[in-house]
Design a protein around this motif. Structure first.
Motif, mmCIF file in Angstrom:
data_model
loop_
_atom_site.group_PDB
_atom_site.id
_atom_site.type_symbol
_atom_site.label_atom_id
_atom_site.label_comp_id
_atom_site.label_asym_id
_atom_site.label_seq_id
_atom_site.Cartn_x
_atom_site.Cartn_y
_atom_site.Cartn_z
ATOM 1 N N PHE A 144 18.610 3.783 4.338
ATOM 2 C CA PHE A 144 18.087 3.575 3.218
ATOM 3 C C PHE A 144 19.122 3.743 1.977
ATOM 4 C CE2 PHE A 144 14.110 4.169 5.415
ATOM 5 C CZ PHE A 144 13.522 3.119 4.993
ATOM 6 N N GLY A 145 20.343 4.092 2.261
ATOM 7 C CA GLY A 145 21.506 4.247 1.219
ATOM 8 C C GLY A 145 22.099 5.526 1.277
ATOM 9 N N ALA A 146 21.950 6.490 2.128
ATOM 10 C CA ALA A 146 22.690 7.736 1.922
ATOM 11 C C ALA A 146 24.094 7.612 2.303
ATOM 12 C CB ALA A 146 21.999 8.690 3.150
ATOM 13 N N THR A 147 24.920 8.052 1.686
ATOM 14 C CA THR A 147 26.363 7.872 1.983
ATOM 15 C C THR A 147 26.888 8.993 2.676
ATOM 16 O OG1 THR A 147 27.067 9.043 -0.057
ATOM 17 C CG2 THR A 147 26.776 6.849 -0.281
ATOM 18 N N GLY A 197 0.822 -1.284 0.059
ATOM 19 C CA GLY A 197 0.033 -0.018 -0.040
ATOM 20 C C GLY A 197 0.789 1.280 0.148
ATOM 21 N N LEU A 198 2.060 1.250 0.520
ATOM 22 C CA LEU A 198 2.865 2.337 0.655
ATOM 23 C C LEU A 198 3.195 2.850 -0.672
ATOM 24 C CD1 LEU A 198 5.263 1.378 3.364
ATOM 25 C CD2 LEU A 198 3.335 2.772 3.698
ATOM 26 N N LEU A 199 3.052 2.002 -1.987
ATOM 27 C CA LEU A 199 3.355 2.570 -3.082
ATOM 28 C C LEU A 199 2.213 3.504 -3.600
ATOM 29 C CD1 LEU A 199 4.702 -0.649 -4.907
ATOM 30 C CD2 LEU A 199 6.002 1.192 -3.911
ATOM 31 N N GLY A 200 1.310 3.401 -2.836
ATOM 32 C CA GLY A 200 0.240 4.237 -3.333
ATOM 33 C C GLY A 200 0.147 5.716 -3.147
ATOM 34 N N CYS A 201 1.479 6.128 -2.537
ATOM 35 C CA CYS A 201 1.726 7.715 -2.428
ATOM 36 C C CYS A 201 2.959 7.983 -2.269
ATOM 37 C CB CYS A 201 0.564 8.217 -1.135
ATOM 38 S SG CYS A 201 0.623 10.151 -1.395
ATOM 39 N N GLY A 202 3.524 7.743 -0.780
ATOM 40 C CA GLY A 202 4.733 8.535 -0.469
ATOM 41 C C GLY A 202 5.771 7.779 -0.993
ATOM 42 N N VAL A 203 6.011 6.231 -0.978
ATOM 43 C CA VAL A 203 6.923 5.727 -1.597
ATOM 44 C C VAL A 203 7.353 5.865 -2.864
ATOM 45 C CG1 VAL A 203 8.285 3.500 -1.867
ATOM 46 C CG2 VAL A 203 7.317 3.827 0.462
ATOM 47 N N ILE A 238 7.049 -3.691 -6.947
ATOM 48 C CA ILE A 238 6.649 -4.761 -6.093
ATOM 49 C C ILE A 238 7.668 -6.126 -6.459
ATOM 50 C CG2 ILE A 238 5.049 -6.789 -5.459
ATOM 51 C CD1 ILE A 238 4.497 -4.567 -4.032
ATOM 52 N N ASP A 239 8.000 -6.230 -7.787
ATOM 53 C CA ASP A 239 9.022 -7.165 -8.018
ATOM 54 C C ASP A 239 10.299 -7.061 -7.409
ATOM 55 O OD1 ASP A 239 7.177 -8.555 -9.524
ATOM 56 O OD2 ASP A 239 7.907 -7.831 -11.489
ATOM 57 N N LEU A 240 10.703 -5.714 -7.422
ATOM 58 C CA LEU A 240 12.038 -5.366 -6.580
ATOM 59 C C LEU A 240 12.021 -5.981 -5.124
ATOM 60 C CD1 LEU A 240 13.005 -2.053 -8.292
ATOM 61 C CD2 LEU A 240 14.130 -4.461 -8.680
ATOM 62 N N TYR A 241 10.813 -5.445 -4.606
ATOM 63 C CA TYR A 241 10.534 -5.845 -3.281
ATOM 64 C C TYR A 241 10.623 -7.388 -3.001
ATOM 65 C CZ TYR A 241 7.761 -6.986 0.722
ATOM 66 O OH TYR A 241 7.160 -7.647 1.890
ATOM 67 N N ASP A 288 13.897 -2.651 -0.011
ATOM 68 C CA ASP A 288 13.345 -2.853 1.408
ATOM 69 C C ASP A 288 12.247 -2.230 1.714
ATOM 70 O OD1 ASP A 288 12.769 -4.014 3.857
ATOM 71 O OD2 ASP A 288 14.778 -3.537 4.665
ATOM 72 N N LEU A 289 10.784 -2.444 1.188
ATOM 73 C CA LEU A 289 9.672 -1.572 1.646
ATOM 74 C C LEU A 289 9.487 -1.627 2.881
ATOM 75 C CD1 LEU A 289 7.459 -2.347 -1.531
ATOM 76 C CD2 LEU A 289 8.904 -0.163 -1.069
ATOM 77 N N GLY A 290 9.795 -3.081 3.536
ATOM 78 C CA GLY A 290 9.303 -3.029 4.988
ATOM 79 C C GLY A 290 9.961 -2.015 6.005
ATOM 80 N N ARG A 291 11.078 -1.755 5.694
ATOM 81 C CA ARG A 291 11.831 -0.595 6.584
ATOM 82 C C ARG A 291 10.932 0.430 6.482
ATOM 83 N NH1 ARG A 291 17.082 -0.736 8.012
ATOM 84 N NH2 ARG A 291 17.617 -2.440 6.784
ATOM 85 N N PHE A 292 10.187 0.905 5.684
ATOM 86 C CA PHE A 292 9.332 2.131 5.876
ATOM 87 C C PHE A 292 8.184 1.958 6.958
ATOM 88 C CE2 PHE A 292 11.025 2.504 1.760
ATOM 89 C CZ PHE A 292 11.167 3.934 1.694
ATOM 90 N N VAL A 293 8.004 0.807 7.357
ATOM 91 C CA VAL A 293 6.600 0.508 8.436
ATOM 92 C C VAL A 293 7.506 0.513 9.584
ATOM 93 C CG1 VAL A 293 4.990 -0.938 8.857
ATOM 94 C CG2 VAL A 293 5.730 -0.734 6.699
ATOM 95 N N SER A 294 7.051 1.640 10.278
ATOM 96 C CA SER A 294 7.367 1.743 11.609
ATOM 97 C C SER A 294 6.399 1.125 12.489
ATOM 98 C CB SER A 294 7.391 3.417 12.172
ATOM 99 O OG SER A 294 8.034 3.940 11.248
#
Length: 361
Positions: free
Chosen positions: A223-226, A158-164, A319-322, A328-334
Motif C-alpha cells: 500500500f505504499g510503506a517505504t 462499500g469499503l469506504l463506508g467504514c475502514g478504508v 471512488i473517482d480516484l479508484y 487500489d481499493l481492490g487490494r483491500f478485498v481478501s
C-alpha cells in the motif's frame, strides 16, 4: 408492504452469529430502503458481537456496505430508487453547533432511521452503527446514502463506508499529512493500510509501518510503506526515530487503539508533531502519560472519528480516484463470501489472515 430479508444476527454476547429472517418496514419520512449488494466484515461488527460496544442485543450486524436504493419515504430528495450508494454512519444534521460552524464532519446529531427493523417475531433489532447491512435489504436514514459512480464494484465501494475511509481520513483529514512529511502507522490491518494509502496519496516522503506480524508488514509495503518495523523484535520508537534523523515522525497514526500503542505513538512523533488515534479502544482502557511530557512536546493529540470525513464530499472523490487507477481499493478485498460465512470470516480476521472479507449478496 414490508420486506422480508435474510440477515446476520448477534443475539447474545460472544455467541456465534445466526442467519435469520428479518422484517424491513416500508421507508417512512426521510428514510430509504437499500438493496445491499456487498458489505465488508469489519472489526467493529466483531466488537458488537463481543459486547464491546454496548449490550443492546439482538444486533443486526454489518455496516460497511454498498447497494441500490429500492424505495424512499416522504421528503427524501438526496437519493431516488435506482441510485447506487455507499452507506455511511454519519448522516449530518446540518443544524447542530458543529454543522453551523462549517464543521459538519464533527456533527453532534447524526441521523439514523426512525423505524426499527425486527425479527420475524417482532423483536426489535439494533443495527450496527445505525446501518445493519449483513442483510439482503436494510432501512436507513436517507442521509446515510451517498451516491457514487455506479461503474465502481460494490465489493470495493462499500469499503469506504467504514475502514478504508477511517484510515485515509485519519491521514489526510485529521493528520493533515502533506507533501514531504514523514508518517508512522501503528497497526497494518485494513484501517492502518488505508492510512498508509492516504499518506501516499498526500505525498508523504517517508511512510513507516509498524506491526508484530510480517504478513501484515508485507501488506503495508503493497500500500505504499517505504519502511517497516516489526515491533515484536524491535523498539518501534527507537526505530522510527532512527528512520527520521533522530527526530520522530511528523504524523503518527495509531490504528490499533491500545494504551501501549498510543504511548509508543506519542513518543515516536517529532516535537510539535501530531498523533492521531483512529483505532477503537474498548471500554475500560486507560492511558497514563506524564503530563510534563504532554506539555513539553507540544504539537497535537487528535482522535479521528470516521476519518473526520464528510461522506458527500469524500466518498465520490475516492471512488473517482479508484476509477482513475490512482487508489487500489481492490487490494483491500481478501475474499468474497456469502452471508452464511460471516462467523468464519470473524475467525480469519481475528487470526490476521485477511484484510477484508466482503459479503456479496
Amino acid at each position: 408492504m414490508p420486506y422480508e430479508a435474510r440477515a446476520v444476527i448477534s443475539r447474545t454476547k460472544k455467541a456465534p452469529v445466526t442467519i435469520e429472517t428479518i422484517i424491513v418496514p416500508d421507508p417512512g419520512p426521510n428514510e430509504a430502503v437499500v438493496r445491499v449488494q456487498a458489505c465488508g466484515v469489519c472489526h467493529t461488527d466483531l466488537h458488537y458481537r463481543e459486547g464491546g460496544i454496548n449490550d443492546d442485543y439482538p444486533f443486526l450486524l454489518g455496516h460497511e456496505a454498498a447497494g441500490v436504493v429500492e424505495a424512499v419515504g416522504p421528503g427524501v430528495t438526496e437519493v431516488a430508487p435506482g441510485d447506487f450508494v455507499v452507506l455511511n454512519w454519519r448522516a449530518v444534521c446540518g443544524v447542530c453547533r458543529a454543522c453551523r460552524r462549517g464543521r459538519p464532519w464533527y456533527c453532534f446529531d447524526t441521523h439514523n432511521a426512525s423505524q426499527r427493523m425486527t425479527l420475524a417475531d417482532g423483536t426489535e433489532l439494533t443495527p450496527a452503527l445505525g446501518i445493519g447491512a449483513f442483510a439482503e435489504r436494510t432501512l436507513v436514514a436517507a442521509g446515510q446514502c451517498t451516491k457514487v459512480d455506479p461503474e465502481a464494484s460494490p465489493a470495493v465501494a462499500g469499503l469506504l463506508g467504514c475502514g478504508v475511509m477511517a484510515g485515509i481520513g485519519a491521514a489526510v483529514n485529521t493528520g493533515g499529512v502533506t507533501r514531504g512529511d514523514s508518517v508512522a502507522v501503528f497497526g497494518c490491518g485494513g484501517v492502518g493500510d488505508a492510512a498508509i494509502a492516504g499518506a501516499r496519496l498526500a505525498g508523504a516522503a517517508r511512510i513507516i509501518a509498524v506491526d508484530v506480524e510480517e504478513r501484515k508488514l508485507e501488506w503495508a509495503r503493497d500500500f505504499g510503506a517505504t519502511h517497516t518495523v516489526n515491533s515484536r523484535e524491535n523498539d518501534p520508537v527507537e526505530a522510527i526515530r532512527e528512520l527520521t534523523g533522530g527526530h520522530g515522525a511528523d504524523v503518527v497514526i495509531d490504528a490499533v487503539g491500545r494504551p501501549e500503542t498510543y504511548e509508543q505513538a506519542f513518543y515516536a512523533r517529532d516535537l510539535a508533531g501530531t498523533v492521531v488515534l483512529v483505532g477503537v479502544p474498548t471500554p475500560g482502557m486507560r492511558l497514563d502519560l506524564p503530563l510534563p511530557d504532554v506539555f513539553g512536546r507540544g504539537g497535537a493529540l487528535k482522535s479521528s472519528w470516521y476519518g473526520d470525513c464528510l461522506p458527500s464530499r469524500d466518498f465520490p472523490m475516492l471512488i473517482d480516484l479508484y476509477t482513475q487507477g490512482r487508489l487500489d481499493l481492490g487490494r483491500f478485498v481478501s475474499e468474497e463470501i456469502a452471508l452464511d460465512d460471516v462467523e468464519e470470516a470473524f475467525d480469519k480476521m481475528h487470526r490476521g489472515e485477511v484484510l477484508r472479507s466482503v459479503v456479496i449478496l
